[in-house]
Design an enzyme around this catalytic site. Structure first.
Site, short mmCIF file in Angstrom:
data_model
loop_
_atom_site.label_atom_id
_atom_site.label_comp_id
_atom_site.label_asym_id
_atom_site.label_seq_id
_atom_site.Cartn_x
_atom_site.Cartn_y
_atom_site.Cartn_z
N SER A 13 0.83 -1.21 0.00
CA SER A 13 0.00 0.00 0.00
C SER A 13 0.87 1.27 0.00
CB SER A 13 -0.97 0.00 1.18
OG SER A 13 -0.29 0.16 2.40
N LEU A 90 16.96 -7.49 5.97
CA LEU A 90 17.97 -6.57 6.50
C LEU A 90 19.09 -6.49 5.46
CD1 LEU A 90 18.20 -4.98 9.12
CD2 LEU A 90 19.55 -6.86 10.06
N ASN A 105 13.54 4.32 4.63
CA ASN A 105 12.55 3.32 5.07
C ASN A 105 11.43 4.03 5.81
OD1 ASN A 105 11.49 0.69 5.69
ND2 ASN A 105 12.33 0.90 7.76
N SER A 134 7.42 6.84 11.13
CA SER A 134 8.71 7.50 10.99
C SER A 134 9.32 7.16 9.64
CB SER A 134 9.70 7.00 12.07
OG SER A 134 9.15 7.14 13.36
C1 GRF Z 1 4.05 -0.42 6.69
O1 GRF Z 1 3.36 -0.27 7.90
C2 GRF Z 1 5.47 0.07 6.81
O2 GRF Z 1 5.61 1.12 7.68
C3 GRF Z 1 6.18 -1.15 7.36
O3 GRF Z 1 5.57 -2.24 6.70
C4 GRF Z 1 4.24 -1.90 6.35
C5 GRF Z 1 4.11 -2.17 4.89
O4 GRF Z 1 2.78 -2.03 4.45
N1 GRF Z 1 7.60 -1.06 7.16
P1 GRF Z 1 2.49 -2.00 2.91
O5 GRF Z 1 3.09 -3.28 2.30
O6 GRF Z 1 3.11 -0.78 2.33
O7 GRF Z 1 1.00 -1.99 2.77
#
Ligand code: GRF
Length: 194
Positions: A13, A90, A105, A134
């Site tokens: 998303s 990672l 990120n 963040s």
């Molecule tokens: C998001 O909450 C992002 O912050 C975290 O993983 C989730 C990914 O969601 N790192 P999506 O795949 O972008 O819907």
């Protein structure tokens, strides 16, 4: 104009929010998606959006091989900035060093609180009242690099975990494109990238 690559493992998303925000105009572009899981929802979204998607396997081989493939792809595609969006690997210190300052990120907490997987759920179960997201530069650690931007929301009384998660993701979808656009603008101004 600068070129963004997005790395994702899951539903995508945030990838979609970035792709839609950058659009197909004459400005910066979301040039490609890289995913490490063939079943990633992000890959389906890329097909719908008409954005090239590349599968790079991390499983079953040394991480260095996957990262070499990734590095070659990013260079061949003249990528200026790489946005991790739910990418569950990672990256090695060597890869991070090669792309330092061009790797960002997003994480669904107000870092440094709640790094790692299932951050919203763990914070919710611990009784937190303030949630958020963040955006940070990637370093060698897990969700630990220098912060770029954060935003927060307050949990409503009696709010379910699902409702709260949805609001955190909506916040992410506003925050991440804004930050990425600024970084892409900056990369053009300094001429440092690409
Ligand atoms: C998001 O909450 C992002 O912050 C975290 O993983 C989730 C990914 O969601 N790192 P999506 O795949 O972008 O819907």
């Amino acid at each position: 104009m600068a070129r963004l690559a997005v790395l994702a493992s899951g539903r995508g998303s945030n990838f979609q929010a970035l792709a839609l925000a950058l659009g197909k105009g004459q400005g910066h572009s979301c040039a490609l998606l890289v995913h490490d899981r063939r079943a990633a929802g992000a890959a389906l979204r890329a097909a719908e959006l008409g954005i090239p998607a590349f599968h790079i396997a991390w499983s079953g081989r040394p991480r260095a091989e996957a990262e070499r493939e990734l590095d070659e792809l990013l260079r061949a595609e003249a990528i200026d900035l790489v946005a991790l969006a739910g990418f569950m690997r990672l990256l090695s210190p060597g890869f991070v060093a090669a792309w330092r300052g061009r790797l960002v990120n997003i994480h669904p907490s107000i870092l440094p609180a709640w790094p790692g997987a299932d951050a919203i759920k763990r914070a919710y179960e611990a009784g937190e009242l303030i949630f958020g997201a963040s955006v940070h530069f990637v370093d060698e650690g897990m969700d630990s690099g220098p912060l770029i931007a954060q935003d927060s929301i307050r949990k409503k009384s009696g709010e379910s975990l699902e409702a709260l998660e949805e609001r955190v993701h909506e916040l992410e979808h506003r925050l991440y494109p804004k930050v990425i656009r600024d970084l892409l603008d900056g990369s053009c101004e300094t001429g440092r990238m690409g």
